[in-house]
Write a protein that holds these residues in place. Structure first.
Motif: not given
Length: 683
Positions: A650-663
């Protein structure tokens, strides 16, 4: 009669015991006909005012029904294959391909989708789903001229047959060879469990003595422990020449032509769509932006791993000499002396570990782990129809007691079952316009050594990792909160990110708290002792650079093959060239690994095998947050569950990753977890 066809049952779970090969054609053709009728109807009725509800939803519902039926057929063909089922499965491939081409090039439907996308205010998920649908039309050749479409569709139909033939050849070649002996001395060095499995295998074939097969639970112990170098060579030669002209079946299952044809077809289709090669076309829906970026990523890891890999190989050669081995170390010697070296350095081997990991205890510990970090409860259901007596079924509930989905587990190796391990969808999550929710159902399939006698199956640690890996895939499929089927679970997650949850879960199998949960000695129930745990962790990164280089060899071969292939390419020579540049382990001229490299020729990883390493960067970095905040921290677990596991495509996976990792992701965690020094030197 259609209404009596178990493949068309409206129930969420298939009636496996009722499904017969003769049901396949009727059910598939019925679903194809329904899909065609739906497409024609919505275009005729709504092309002037198309909406999500009157065009997209009915088409996707019909396509979902076809996908579910074909998914069941394909699954059964993988786990309980038979001549009759394979025949029915393969007979449907041209008809499915023809329908897929017809829908993917349906100008009226395409214009409806474009009209909705361009002229309607849609929720973000719907907009994203439509974007994927429109890209699918474009990749199906919607913009081609009529003559080009005809050629494109012919190629697509042929490709489905070629990939199926490749997979069938690997399965048949694997099953056709076995080594039989009545002389137990030939099995000297094999653990008792492996010898008992060989005796059990012989008995099942009506033979006395012992039988070794090319199924991994039978083959691997030979390569690790058999003192007979002749036996190791015999098994190795049969294994690495499977499905080739050099195979023990005298080329009966040779995949040479299937590989060449698949590569030619994929290149021609990619170029018809305006790409230079298939590797470039494959990146359209991946995270990596270009072929240069992929090759640069792989080369960076080669540079960081090569020097250490060379040292590890030299250490192994020196050790073999110290053991009195005076000949050149050959591939069929590598695992044997590696296992001896590991035991000499760390006083540990797989067979010392295996009694501590009975499958029931590992499952119980795994379920406890996901309860602690994700708040999930998993309960076995007994009265569920399954395809084999060894299959079990489980429901999964969240912390509020709300059911989230279910999964089947098929753990053991057997004849007529594809090798390897995988997770696949039985049913995807979706919510219809009335608000009715279809819960997701997953298949988890592995090929562990089956129980021997009345004892449960015992896993080595690699197999424990494999179980956690596939369970990670299942968690992403089952915990999705996305209501649109095409974006739920693993659907439309970039292929080079889809391994993130699976590889993330592997990390837990090296943690002392988790090992205490998942271990319990088969006889005493004792958890893995502290001294063994310490030895295991010390040995975790044994020959890790050699292992990394092996994965880089596979990934580089795959990507370069699909990037550079033309009619003059010698596939085997290309693999040898890459081995000379990357590998530190010796190769032999008769090795035909490419002929059974199912991942890239029949498993969906064409020009995508690099995804394992790409995603391992992401998964290691995700896990490093748990290391920082607490391995069993439920708050961190909830954040991971609500982002990486829940959001699907549902979202760009880099956005998903960054939302969890903060970077953005860093490769440092991967290198640290693998024990590979970052102080590399250029080669």
């Amino acid at each position: 009669m259609i209404e009596n066809n178990p493949l068309l049952s409206k129930t969420n779970l298939p009636a496996f015991s009722k499904i017969r090969p003769e049901h396949v054609a009727e059910a598939v053709r019925y679903c194809i006909s329904k899909c065609r009728e739906t497409v024609e109807r919505v275009v005729a009725e709504h092309s002037d005012n198309p909406t999500w509800d009157n065009v997209v939803e009915p088409v996707e519902q019909a396509s979902g029904e076809l996908g579910k039926v074909w998914g069941i057929v394909s699954h059964l063909n993988n786990v309980i294959s038979s001549d009759e089922l394979r025949c029915q499965h393969d007979a449907m491939l041209p008809e499915l391909s023809e329908y897929s081409s017809w829908e993917g090039q349906h100008e009226g439907l395409y214009q409806c989708y474009k009209n909705i996308y361009d002229n309607t205010v849609l929720p973000p998920f719907s907009k994203r789903a439509l974007d994927f649908f429109i890209k699918s039309f474009e990749l199906s050749g919607i913009a081609l001229r009529d003559a080009e479409k005809k050629r494109f569709n012919e190629l697509k139909s042929r490709l489905s047959n070629v990939t199926s033939a490749y997979a069938n050849n690997v399965l048949d070649a694997t099953n056709s060879w076995y080594f039989h002996t009545e002389n137990k001395d030939e099995l000297r060095g094999l653990p008792d469990s492996a010898q008992e499995l060989a005796r059990q295998e012989a008995s099942g074939r009506g033979l006395s003595g012992y039988v070794i097969t090319l199924q991994f639970p039978s083959y691997l112990p030979v390569m690790k422990y058999a003192e007979s170098r002749e036996l190791r060579f015999k098994c190795y030669e049969a294994y690495v020449t499977r499905a080739s002209a050099l195979g023990p079946d005298h080329g009966k299952f040779n995949n040479d032509e299937n590989m060449r044809e698949e590569l030619s077809i994929k290149k021609e289709m990619a170029q018809m769509l305006g790409f230079k090669n298939y590797a470039e076309r494959s990146l359209v829906l991946k995270m990596a932006s270009s072929t240069d970026e992929v090759m640069s990523f792989l080369e960076t890891l080669v540079v960081k791993s090569h020097a250490q890999g060379g040292l590890e190989m030299r250490e192994l050669e020196d050790f073999a000499k110290s053991e009195g081995f005076s000949e050149k170390l050959e591939p069929w010697d590598i695992l044997f002396y590696s296992e001896k070296l590991k035991e000499a350095k760390y006083s540990i081997n797989d067979e010392v570990i295996r009694p501590y990991f009975p499958l029931p205890q590992v499952l119980q510990g795994l379920f406890r782990l996901v309860n602690e970090i994700f708040g999930l409860s998993i309960k076995q259901s007994i009265d569920v129809d399954v395809w084999h007596k060894d299959v079990s079924f489980y429901d999964i509930y969240d912390s509020d007691g709300k059911k989230r989905g279910s999964f089947y587990l098929d753990p053991y190796s057997r004849d007529k079952k594809q090798g390897g391990a995988w997770m696949d969808s039985c049913t995807d999550r979706k919510v219809d316009r009335s608000g009715s929710v279809t819960l997701p159902v997953a298949y988890i399939v592995t090929n562990f050594m089956p129980p021997i006698g009345d004892k449960p199956a015992l896993l080595n640690h690699y197999e424990v990792e494999t179980l956690f890996h596939e369970f990670g895939h299942a968690l992403q499929h089952l915990l999705t909160t996305v209501d649109i089927e095409s974006l739920a679970g693993i659907n439309n997650v970039p292929w080079d990110a889809v391994e993130t949850p699976s590889q993330f879960m592997e990390n837990f199998t090296w943690n002392s708290e988790v090992l205490a949960m998942i271990s319990g000695h088969i006889e005493t129930g004792e958890i893995l002792p502290a001294d063994l745990l310490c030895k295991m962790i010390e040995a975790k990164n044994f020959q890790s650079a050699m292992g990394m280089l092996r994965q880089l060899e596979f990934a580089s071969f795959d990507f370069r093959l699909y990037r550079d292939y033309d009619q003059n390419t010698d596939i085997h020579s290309l693999l040898n060239e890459i081995r000379r540049d990357i590998a530190v382990v010796p190769a032999v001229s008769f090795n035909r690994f490419e002929n059974s490299f199912s991942h890239i020729f029949s498993g969906g990883y064409s020009a995508g095998y690099y995804s394992y390493l790409w995603a391992e960067v992401l998964s290691s970095d995700c896990f490093s947050r748990f290391e920082e905040e607490g391995i069993l921290n439920p708050e961190t677990g909830k954040m991971f569950m609500d982002s990486v596991l829940a959001e699907g495509g549902s979202r760009d996976f880099m956005e998903i990753f960054e939302s969890f990792r903060g970077r953005k992701p860093s490769v440092e965690a991967l290198l640290r977890h693998c024990g590979i020094s970052n102080n590399s030197t250029e080669r």
